[in-house]
Design a protein around this motif. Structure first.
Motif, short mmCIF file in Angstrom:
data_model
loop_
_atom_site.label_atom_id
_atom_site.label_comp_id
_atom_site.label_asym_id
_atom_site.label_seq_id
_atom_site.Cartn_x
_atom_site.Cartn_y
_atom_site.Cartn_z
N SER A 166 92.05 121.92 93.29
CA SER A 166 91.53 121.36 92.04
C SER A 166 90.79 120.05 92.34
O SER A 166 91.06 119.38 93.33
CB SER A 166 92.64 121.11 91.03
N MET A 167 89.88 119.72 91.44
CA MET A 167 89.05 118.53 91.63
C MET A 167 88.74 117.95 90.25
O MET A 167 88.56 118.67 89.27
CB MET A 167 87.76 118.90 92.35
N ALA A 168 88.69 116.60 90.17
CA ALA A 168 88.36 115.95 88.90
C ALA A 168 87.73 114.60 89.18
O ALA A 168 87.95 113.99 90.23
CB ALA A 168 89.60 115.79 88.03
N ILE A 169 86.95 114.13 88.23
CA ILE A 169 86.39 112.78 88.27
C ILE A 169 87.01 111.99 87.12
O ILE A 169 86.90 112.39 85.96
CB ILE A 169 84.85 112.79 88.14
N SER A 170 87.68 110.89 87.45
CA SER A 170 88.31 110.05 86.43
C SER A 170 87.28 109.04 85.94
O SER A 170 86.70 108.29 86.73
CB SER A 170 89.52 109.32 87.03
N LEU A 171 87.03 109.03 84.62
CA LEU A 171 85.95 108.20 84.10
C LEU A 171 86.27 107.63 82.73
O LEU A 171 87.31 107.92 82.13
CB LEU A 171 84.64 109.00 84.07
N TRP A 172 85.36 106.81 82.24
CA TRP A 172 85.47 106.14 80.93
C TRP A 172 84.38 106.71 80.03
O TRP A 172 83.20 106.63 80.34
CB TRP A 172 85.29 104.64 81.11
N GLN A 173 84.80 107.29 78.91
CA GLN A 173 83.88 107.84 77.92
C GLN A 173 83.83 106.91 76.71
O GLN A 173 84.85 106.67 76.07
CB GLN A 173 84.35 109.24 77.52
N ASN A 174 82.65 106.36 76.42
CA ASN A 174 82.49 105.44 75.28
C ASN A 174 81.06 105.56 74.78
O ASN A 174 80.14 105.01 75.37
CB ASN A 174 82.81 104.00 75.70
N ILE A 175 80.89 106.29 73.68
CA ILE A 175 79.54 106.58 73.18
C ILE A 175 78.79 105.31 72.82
O ILE A 175 77.61 105.15 73.14
CB ILE A 175 79.63 107.53 71.96
N GLY A 176 79.47 104.37 72.14
CA GLY A 176 78.81 103.14 71.71
C GLY A 176 78.27 102.32 72.86
O GLY A 176 77.25 101.64 72.73
N SER A 177 78.96 102.35 74.02
CA SER A 177 78.52 101.59 75.19
C SER A 177 77.64 102.41 76.13
O SER A 177 77.32 101.96 77.22
CB SER A 177 79.75 101.08 75.97
N ARG A 178 77.28 103.63 75.71
CA ARG A 178 76.45 104.54 76.52
C ARG A 178 77.16 104.96 77.80
O ARG A 178 76.55 105.17 78.83
CB ARG A 178 75.10 103.89 76.85
N PHE A 179 78.50 105.10 77.74
CA PHE A 179 79.28 105.61 78.87
C PHE A 179 79.54 107.10 78.62
O PHE A 179 80.38 107.46 77.79
CB PHE A 179 80.60 104.87 79.02
N PHE A 180 78.81 107.97 79.33
CA PHE A 180 78.89 109.41 79.13
C PHE A 180 79.41 110.09 80.39
O PHE A 180 79.23 109.57 81.51
CB PHE A 180 77.51 109.97 78.80
N PRO A 181 80.03 111.27 80.26
CA PRO A 181 80.36 112.07 81.44
C PRO A 181 79.07 112.48 82.15
O PRO A 181 77.97 112.37 81.59
CB PRO A 181 81.08 113.29 80.85
N PRO A 182 79.17 112.99 83.37
CA PRO A 182 77.94 113.36 84.10
C PRO A 182 77.22 114.53 83.43
O PRO A 182 77.83 115.38 82.79
CB PRO A 182 78.46 113.73 85.49
#
Length: 713
Positions: free
Chosen positions: A617-633
């Motif tokens: 298994s594989m995953a990317i740990s990230l921060w999702q925040n629409i208002g700050s323009r932080f999107f998944p890849p």
């Protein structure tokens, strides 16, 4: 005096600045400000002093040409200064518009300062362009209006920067309310005056620097964009304590350099307040007199020290009685009176009270808060003839044992908050006629019993706290303690709360714990798989706490070596490539050093394993925040190769589900459906979203990819 050629050039520059300012105003909500321009924006407070002085001087010369012996000279010098003032005002306005894109400013206050500032710029520009074609009366009116708007805009700017009514504050009636030690309350009289004088200019309703408000205790405990400003009982992890102790020249030091600084006494009071639990709804006299916050408060609301006739005990004898669970100390340098405090609920032995016979005469205060004291243990306290203060908050007493205190003629303060007292406790308490202060917060006593007690003790001030206010206090959230959020095999997690009698409810499925959905915490938890723990504290007579939350992620595989082919953006460069496999979970704070932010380049990581490795298994740990323009890849590619001498081969392409307008903001893992055996060389390429959707406020612009860890199992 400016030459005609130079004036012509500057006039053209002024026209260009007007066009640029107009563009910024019209496209303000759609323009993306580069990071380097934010540096110029922060020069606004420096630049604004130049146009103010120049324009006011120009107004004086053109509005009152009689100011100089020759009117012609006055008009000519004034016109030159007006050109320079308008030009410097233009650059100041540009910096101000850039600065306004940063958070922490109240919209209403910013709105009026912005438009009065634009009024100065456009007003001075128009006056300069048309000054030669206007009569003196029109020039005088225009100059007077320009001077007025400069003063108004300056006042509004000072209010944003230094606090409301900053200019007029010295002549306003700011009467300081003085209270006695007996009347003083911890937050309103000890803590808030410090915050009001040293913090509110930047952290109030009209200006919330860092999205932090400090004008109410609720807002202070809530915190801002970097998290809670105060962690009760936890000085080390409280941002307020951290930042007030930074060197003054540090950009994160609070209050900022150039503003009135905390005195040593104020700093100690704030630290002691946090260490004592960030108390809000208590009087100073209800605090244990051994606590640092109590001692500082006594000095603040100074009263004459009481003189005692008994002899002092030797330092050697006191030291012999001190140990890791009990502290005995004098009340003052010259005072023979002693106070005794117990620590560590698990280490308490009721018989240890009998060991204090050598200091029973000198003991005037005993603090048994949070100790498992039972009613039968109170008999030992009758041996202290000069006992004045007794703290029995959050113990295990029911009340019938309080009759043992009837012989303590000097007992003037008794605190029983947080005990589940029975109505049988009323009879022995009502006989304590010498007690002047009685604290019965959250004791579960009925209204009838409290009324009977109030009638029996008319000379006693009885504090019943939440019952008296018909409201309940909220518990602090529990603390989730662990080593690292990413683990390989297993991890031990502890849940703690400063109030020992509190029950901690938790869940492991991401749902919020409540009275119908919980597991009761009894011992440390052993974590062996991906889990989100949510925990709340509950106690009778209190409102349940807010939720504490922590995510734990199992990551069993780490590469032997790895390299990141593209650097992240300077603004979010974290700890470099080490952030990707350091097993440290980032928090939702843009200043956290575990974040790597990618905007113009993809996250591209090449990994090598010492031995052929099976990946399930594989995953990317990230921060999702629409208002700050932080999107998944937008897309993730997985490449492999047998050895370093061969070319990479594309093994997998994966496109995560696109976000919608109402998608929540949170820390998440993007699971990549990939598994393969015998991998020795692996490359991950995660591309940021290159064009935000039409529903987004910044549609068409690029999105950030915010990553803190790559998870392999």
């Amino acid at each position: 005096m400016l030459t005609s050629k130079l004036k012509s050039i500057l006039a053209q520059v002024l026209f260009a600045v007007n066009v640029f300012v107009l563009f910024l105003v019209l496209a303000e909500s759609r323009v993306l400000i580069p990071d380097w321009l934010h540096v110029f924006g922060r020069m606004h407070p420096l630049l604004l002093h130049f146009p103010i002085v120049i324009i006011l001087l120009a107004v004086l010369l053109v509005g009152i040409p009689e100011f100089l012996p020759k009117k012609e000279d006055s008009r000519e010098y004034g016109t030159d200064l007006l050109l320079l003032g308008a030009l410097t005002a233009g650059f100041t306005v540009i910096a101000g518009l850039l600065l306004s894109h940063e958070t922490g400013y109240a919209k209403e206050a910013l709105f009026w300062h912005k438009w009065t500032g634009l009024g100065i710029f456009w007003g001075s520009s128009l006056l300069y362009y048309f000054i030669d074609s206007q009569k003196q009366l029109v020039i005088k009116v225009g100059a007077s209006f320009l001077a007025l708007i400069v003063i108004v805009s300056g006042h509004l700017g000072a209010s944003i920067t230094h606090g409301e009514n900053f200019i007029t504050a010295p002549i306003e009636n700011n009467e300081v309310v003085m209270v006695s030690l007996e009347e003083a309350e911890v937050f309103p009289h000890l803590i808030y005056p410090i915050i009001e004088n040293k913090c509110l200019s930047c952290h109030k309703a009209s200006k919330q620097k860092g999205e932090l408000r400090m004008d109410t205790p609720e807002n202070l405990l809530k915190g801002g964009e970097s998290g809670p400003a105060v962690e009760p009982f936890d000085l080390e992890n409280s941002l307020m304590a951290h930042r007030i102790n930074l060197p003054e020249e540090d950009e994160e030091h609070m209050p900022p350099e150039g503003k009135p600084q905390l005195t040593e006494e104020e700093r100690l009071i704030l630290e002691a307040w946090i260490s004592s639990g960030a108390i809000i709804d208590e009087k100073v006299m209800a605090l244990p007199d051994t606590s640092s916050i109590y001692k500082l408060a006594v000095e603040k609301f100074s009263t004459a020290p009481k003189v005692y006739e008994f002899a002092a005990v030797s330092d050697e004898k006191i030291e012999a009685l001190n140990n890791f669970y009990r502290k005995i100390q004098p009340l003052g340098i010259e005072s023979p009176a002693l106070s005794i405090s117990y620590f560590g609920r698990a280490n308490f032995d009721p018989n240890s009270l009998k060991e204090l016979s050598e200091v029973k005469v000198q003991t005037i205060s005993i603090n048994l808060n949070n100790m498992p004291v039972k009613d039968e243990d109170l008999a030992s306290l009758s041996a202290f003839p000069n006992l004045e203060k007794l703290y029995l908050n959050f113990t295990d007493i029911k009340g019938e044992g309080l009759q043992a205190l009837m012989g303590l003629e000097n007992l003037s303060l008794l605190s029983l908050a947080g005990n589940n007292l029975t109505d049988e406790a009323i009879e022995p308490i009502s006989k304590l006629k010498n007690v002047k202060k009685l604290f019965l917060w959250n004791t579960g006593l009925s209204k009838e019993s409290l009324e009977k007690l109030i009638a029996a003790l008319p000379q006693t001030t009885i504090e019943i706290g939440t019952e008296e206010k018909s409201t309940l206090l909220m518990l602090n959230p529990p603390v989730i303690r662990f080593d690292k959020a990413f683990f390989k095999d297993k991890l031990e997690v502890k849940l703690t709360h400063p109030i020992g009698t509190t029950s901690i409810y938790y869940t492991l499925d991401g749902s919020e714990p409540d009275s119908s959905n919980f597991m009761l915490y009894e011992k440390p938890l052993e974590i062996k798989e991906n889990i989100t723990i949510k925990a709340r504290a509950f106690a009778e007579g209190w409102i349940g706490s807010t939720v504490s939350e922590a995510e734990f992620i199992r990551a069993t595989i780490s590469p032997t070596s790895f390299q990141m082919l593209h650097l992240p953006e300077d603004r979010y460069k974290g700890d470099g490539k080490e952030s990707l496999f350091d097993k440290k979970k980032a928090i939702p704070d843009v200043w956290n050093l575990n974040w790597l932010g990618f905007l113009n380049n993809p996250l591209e990581v090449e990994m090598e394993f010492k031995e052929p490795t099976d990946i399930s298994s594989m995953a990317i740990s990230l921060w999702q925040n629409i208002g700050s323009r932080f999107f998944p890849p937008k897309e993730v590619e997985i490449w492999t190769r047998p050895d370093a001498s061969q070319n990479w081969k594309l093994s997998k392409t994966f496109r995560p589900q696109a976000l919608e307008k109402n998608s929540p903001s949170f820390l998440r893992q993007v699971e990549i459906p990939y598994s393969e055996n015998g991998i020795q060389h692996l490359k991950i390429v995660a591309s940021p979203v290159d064009k935000l959707p039409s529903w987004h406020n910044s549609s068409g612009q690029k999105a950030y990819l915010m990553v803190d860890e790559i998870v392999l199992n």
